[in-house]
Design an enzyme around this catalytic site. Structure first.
Site, PDB file in Angstrom:
ATOM      1  N   GLU A  79       0.848  -1.197   0.000  1.00 27.91           N
ATOM      2  CA  GLU A  79       0.000   0.000   0.000  1.00 27.91           C
ATOM      3  C   GLU A  79       0.879   1.240   0.000  1.00 27.91           C
ATOM      4  O   GLU A  79       1.604   1.511   0.959  1.00 27.91           O
ATOM      5  CB  GLU A  79      -0.921   0.022   1.219  1.00 27.91           C
ATOM      6  CG  GLU A  79      -1.812   1.259   1.242  1.00 27.91           C
ATOM      7  CD  GLU A  79      -2.755   1.284   2.429  1.00 27.91           C
ATOM      8  OE1 GLU A  79      -3.362   2.338   2.692  1.00 27.91           O
ATOM      9  OE2 GLU A  79      -2.874   0.248   3.102  1.00 27.91           O
ATOM     10  N   LYS A 113      -8.374 -15.250  16.058  1.00 22.47           N
ATOM     11  CA  LYS A 113      -8.556 -14.871  14.650  1.00 22.47           C
ATOM     12  C   LYS A 113     -10.016 -14.613  14.296  1.00 22.47           C
ATOM     13  O   LYS A 113     -10.440 -14.879  13.169  1.00 22.47           O
ATOM     14  CB  LYS A 113      -7.957 -15.944  13.728  1.00 22.47           C
ATOM     15  CG  LYS A 113      -6.470 -16.174  13.958  1.00 22.47           C
ATOM     16  CD  LYS A 113      -5.943 -17.376  13.222  1.00 22.47           C
ATOM     17  CE  LYS A 113      -4.490 -17.628  13.614  1.00 22.47           C
ATOM     18  NZ  LYS A 113      -3.951 -18.868  13.052  1.00 22.47           N
ATOM     19  N   HIS A 127      -2.859  10.550  -2.042  1.00 26.10           N
ATOM     20  CA  HIS A 127      -3.012   9.221  -2.637  1.00 26.10           C
ATOM     21  C   HIS A 127      -3.155   9.298  -4.148  1.00 26.10           C
ATOM     22  O   HIS A 127      -2.658   8.429  -4.865  1.00 26.10           O
ATOM     23  CB  HIS A 127      -4.218   8.514  -2.018  1.00 26.10           C
ATOM     24  CG  HIS A 127      -3.899   7.800  -0.746  1.00 26.10           C
ATOM     25  ND1 HIS A 127      -3.586   6.472  -0.709  1.00 26.10           N
ATOM     26  CD2 HIS A 127      -3.816   8.252   0.537  1.00 26.10           C
ATOM     27  CE1 HIS A 127      -3.337   6.111   0.541  1.00 26.10           C
ATOM     28  NE2 HIS A 127      -3.473   7.173   1.316  1.00 26.10           N
TER      29      HIS A 127
END
Length: 932
Positions: free
Chosen positions: A575, A707, A882
């Site tokens: 990212e 999880k 971005h």
């Protein structure tokens, strides 16, 4: 006893190669210099004129016989090196062998000087000296060394080889020395000279093999190993096979006993000859080597330096010496440049720089099957890469990927055949000026030492393959196609390829070939690398059915000032702007004086499910566990499974007659799921012994909770519970973060608190904690799925200071599940990332300190990321940054200047929009510049 001594001696020499080599060379130079500068009192031909009969005897030597002897010695030496070549790389072994021969000759000369003997007769004894050199034992010791996978194993295997070979070599040297020494009593002067040199050279060879050669071998292999991870380029095979081969060659015990008897008899013969019959037999003296008649010698003045005199005597420019030199040159050239194809015709293709070499004996069909992968640009920047010229599926231990090239490479994209293969590699760094097609087909030079070892022929019948696999030479004698046939016939389980082939990388390559044939696009795995990776850390620990590894970019954020200590935090992510944004937060918090942290809880949990006949019995067991004495009994049974597991509590909950127990325990520096599972299992068995009606339904009843999003982890905590805080002065908020404290507080309340509550979030009262947690988890080898609970975070912000311009912020993370030992942390790249923060492995000062420190770092880094992102949102910079820096295509057109930017140019007659555009633009992917 002897084996242990040789084991210790071999380990010392191989673990301290530089010291041993320097000491050996120093000792040699010292022994040579003893008599070199002082000179012998009488040196025939240099400072004394020898007696006529001696000269005549010297000149009457049969030149033809000596020429034949020298030729045989050179040929014998060539055969010795050819034998040595079969064990591995000719360059490594050639260097080691040359070092051994040179050092043996040099050390022999030094020993001769030490005993006060001159070298004028060594030129004729030199062939005899070469014939005494036996590289068989050197080859055996080299095989032991080449069977290693790491440098530490090289030291251990050399030591084991010395323990096995040392006693035999010692006995052989003693017996051979005693046998040759018989010649010193022959009363034939020339034979006495030869035998004298032979004895001294045997002693020198023995000393060199026991000291210099192990050190030299260890050093050469260490310097030639350019692979930091994975098998070394010189790796030969399994140590067990080498050991078994050497055991098969072990001398017969009867022969050893005969040698012992011979040694004893020869010692008695020499004792009788030299000690009891000294009056009848002359002792070996200097007179044998330079002149025995002192009365007829005449002293002369030297006409040349002593070293030049020795050089002309050892290698005079005569016809027989010139022929010997030519033969040695031809054989050396043949060994270096042609030994592969001449000695091993099955190695049809060699790997060279832009050339294809095919065995002349192969027919056109075989040659047509050889693929040539292009070369990279010949610019100097690409000198560190070599091209794999040919790859077929017949390689033994270095099989490549069975994927065809794309159509743009002018090769068929039809389904994979067994003779069309292409290596997949992951190469980091610039590739010079070569085209994209060429860049995809090059690998680093240290990765290519690959040659074909089998003929291109059809697989053998299945019965023969089974016999080879189970009874014969094993899987190393099978080609990849044959291994695939055995897998298809269920004789080899596909998931056990690494273990059965005893070569993890080859096992992965074969599995890729099998899987590629089942895919709709046969070259789908072309870009997934698999080579040059140490799969020994993966098998049985991290992954099964491996077909490669996934390279992920790793960035670094920092320095992160936490509790007075600075850290560089690795983050593996795809990212864009995440690392840059976190880095900006670290810079702001560092300027503000750093972050303070506190560990408020620690304990991994496991929640099994048990069933009882009735809810009443379940309630009774719940009350029984709440008694301290009963809990202590279960705790003792729990902790018996591990010295690190420390049970803290057992929390119980009932749902009718079903009882859920939540065991919570300290697990040291490990994340602890396996550790606590073993302890929980034993505790349940102990509980079942006391209450036979208990039915254990599952070791995990989702009451842990692992999880999965669960309020119990948010409330009770799981793993490490950490709180971090910091106060950022107003000027840093304004100058670095480009916003204000009041704007940040207002946004945090309505976004992170109210917005998350409106969404019904559990533990999600933050901006993007999961981003940072997951990036650090992937980089450090944590269980990435545990970011679900580990990302539970509440970010709080308040205004501080007299005018309310300062910003106080905190991050509370109650369930950070991580560890610094076990799991993926053992993988070398992940281990390196842990080492960056000095939290690798177990802490020597206290159990669990490294894992706790890593949890503090995670929480502090999350806070840095939270501060930077919230500031970008408050200032309205998120979308702009971005759109500029987190796009794979070219940047969109830069926006027009803002009103504030135009206002700064009001005094100008015109606004220079191009300059503003250039100042605001940035190269793709360079958000670090603006974010730092």
């Amino acid at each position: 006893m002897l084996s242990r001594l040789f084991l210790a001696q071999g380990r010392f020499c191989s673990s301290h190669p530089w010291e041993v080599i320097v000491c050996t060379l120093t000792l040699t130079i010292c022994m040579l210099s003893m008599n070199y500068f002082t000179g012998l009192p009488r040196i025939c031909g240099w400072n004394y004129e020898c007696a006529p009969q001696v000269k005549e005897s010297s000149l009457s030597s049969d030149v033809l016989v000596m020429c034949i002897m020298r030729t045989l010695a050179v040929a014998y030496l060539y055969l010795q090196f050819t034998k040595l070549r079969t064990t591995g790389s000719k360059y490594i072994l050639g260097i080691a062998g040359l070092f051994t021969i040179f050092s043996s000759f040099l050390f022999s000369s030094a020993v001769i000087h030490l005993f006060g003997l001159e070298l004028t007769g060594l030129n004729e004894a030199l062939p005899f000296f070469l014939l005494l050199i036996d590289l068989t034992k050197a080859s055996a010791l080299t095989k032991f060394a080449l069977s290693s996978t790491t440098q530490n194993e090289v030291v251990d295997n050399i030591a084991r080889g010395m323990a096995i070979l040392g006693p035999t070599i010692t006995l052989d040297t003693v017996v051979t020395t005693l046998v040759i020494s018989i010649g010193t009593m022959s009363s034939i002067r020339k034979m006495e000279v030869f035998c004298c040199f032979g004895i001294l050279s045997l002693i020198a060879n023995y000393f060199v093999f026991m000291t210099f050669f192990p050190a030299c071998l260890s050093l050469v292999l260490e310097l030639s190993n350019s692979n930091k991870y994975g098998r070394p380029v010189w790796h030969l095979g399994r140590f067990a096979e080498v050991l078994e081969e050497e055991e098969d060659r072990k001398p017969n015990p009867v022969v050893q006993r005969v040698k012992m008897i011979m040694r004893t008899g020869l010692v008695l013969v020499h004792a009788h000859s030299y000690w009891l019959a000294s009056n009848d037999t002359e002792l070996m003296s200097r007179d044998m080597l330079y002149d025995g008649n002192l009365l007829t010698d005449k002293k002369i003045d030297p006409t040349m330096p002593l070293w030049e005199f020795y050089a002309t005597r050892l290698w005079p420019p005569t016809l027989d010496y010139i022929l010997t030199a030519i033969l040695a040159t031809v054989l050396a050239s043949h060994y270096i440049f042609f030994s592969d194809l001449a000695t091993y015709p099955e190695k049809r293709v060699s790997i060279m720089e832009g050339h294809e070499v095919v065995n002349p004996g192969s027919d056109h069909e075989d040659a047509s099957e050889v693929e040539t992968i292009g070369t990279l640009s010949s610019s100097p920047s690409t000198s560190d890469v070599r091209v794999i010229e040919s790859m077929t599926s017949r390689t033994q231990a270095c099989q490549t990927d069975p994927v065809t090239a794309s159509p743009r490479n002018s090769r068929s994209s039809s389904p994979v055949s067994s003779h069309s293969v292409k290596p997949a590699r992951f190469t980091i760094g610039s590739s010079g000026s070569g085209s994209e097609d060429e860049e995809e087909e090059v690998i680093k030079e240290e990765e290519v030492e690959w040659v074909l070892e089998t003929e291109l022929k059809a697989p053998r019948p299945m019965p023969e393959l089974l016999e080879i696999l189970n009874v014969g030479k094993g899987p190393n004698a099978l080609t990849d196609d044959e291994v695939q046939l055995l897998v298809g016939a269920k004789h080899i389980p596909a998931y056990k390829l690494e273990n059965i082939l005893d070569n993890p990388e080859r096992g992965v390559a074969v599995r890729r070939q099998i899987i590629s044939k089942l895919l709709p696009i046969t070259d789908a795995l072309e870009k997934l690398p698999y080579a040059s990776y140490d799969y020994s850390f993966v098998s049985g620990a991290c992954c099964e059915n491996v077909i490669g590894y996934m390279p992920v970019p790793v960035g670094v954020a920092g320095p992160l000032l936490l509790d007075g200590q600075e850290f560089q935090v690795p983050m593996a992510t795809t990212e864009g702007c995440l690392v840059a944004s976190t880095n900006r937060g670290c810079r702001a918090l560092r300027s503000a004086g750093g972050i303070h942290s506190v560990l408020i809880g620690d304990g991994m949990t496991r929640g099994p499910l048990v069933r009882l006949p009735s809810a009443q019995e379940a309630g009774a067991i719940k009350q029984w566990l709440e008694v301290p004495e009963n809990f202590a009994a279960i705790k003792e049974r729990f902790e018996s499974t591990s010295r690190f597991a420390k049970l803290k509590s057992i929390q119980t909950a009932l749902a009718g007659r079903y009882m859920f127990l939540r065991f919570k325990a300290l697990t040291g520096d490990a994340m602890g799921m396996n550790m606590i599972s073993k302890g929980t299992e034993q505790a349940l068995h102990a509980l079942q012994t006391m209450f036979p009606n208990i039915e254990i339904m599952s070791l995990s009843g989702n009451y842990c909770t692992d999880k999965k999003v669960a309020a119990i982890n948010w409330i009770e905590g799981r793993g490490k519970s950490v709180v971090c805080e910091a106060t950022v002065p107003a000027h840093i908020v304004q100058q670095v973060l480009k916003t204000s404290a009041s704007a940040l507080v207002d946004l945090n309340i309505h976004k992170n608190l109210v917005g998350s509550a409106m969404a019904g979030s559990i533990g999600g009262f933050n901006a993007h904690a999961a981003n940072i947690v997951t990036a650090i988890y992937i980089a450090t080898g944590q269980d990435a799925a545990q970011n679900i609970a580990s990302s539970n975070c509440m970010t709080l912000m308040e205004t501080r200071g007299p005018k309310g311009g300062d910003l106080y912020l905190s991050c509370t993370m109650p369930s950070i599940e991580l560890g610094t030992v076990g799991g993926g942390t053992v993988l070398p790249p992940q281990s390196a990332c842990l080492q960056m923060m000095d939290v690798k492995g177990s802490n020597i000062h206290g159990s669990g300190l490294n894992a706790s420190q890593l949890a503090r770092i995670v929480c502090a880094t999350v806070m840095a990321g939270e501060l930077s992102l919230m500031s970008a949102l408050a200032a309205g910079h998120l979308v702009k940054s971005h759109m500029k820096h987190n796009r794979s295509a070219l940047n969109i057109a830069s926006p027009l200047p803002s009103i504030d930017e135009v206002a700064t140019h009001r005094r100008s007659k015109s606004v220079d929009f191009s300059a503003l555009k250039e100042s605001s633009a940035a190269a793709p992917g360079t958000c670090t510049a603006n974010a730092s």
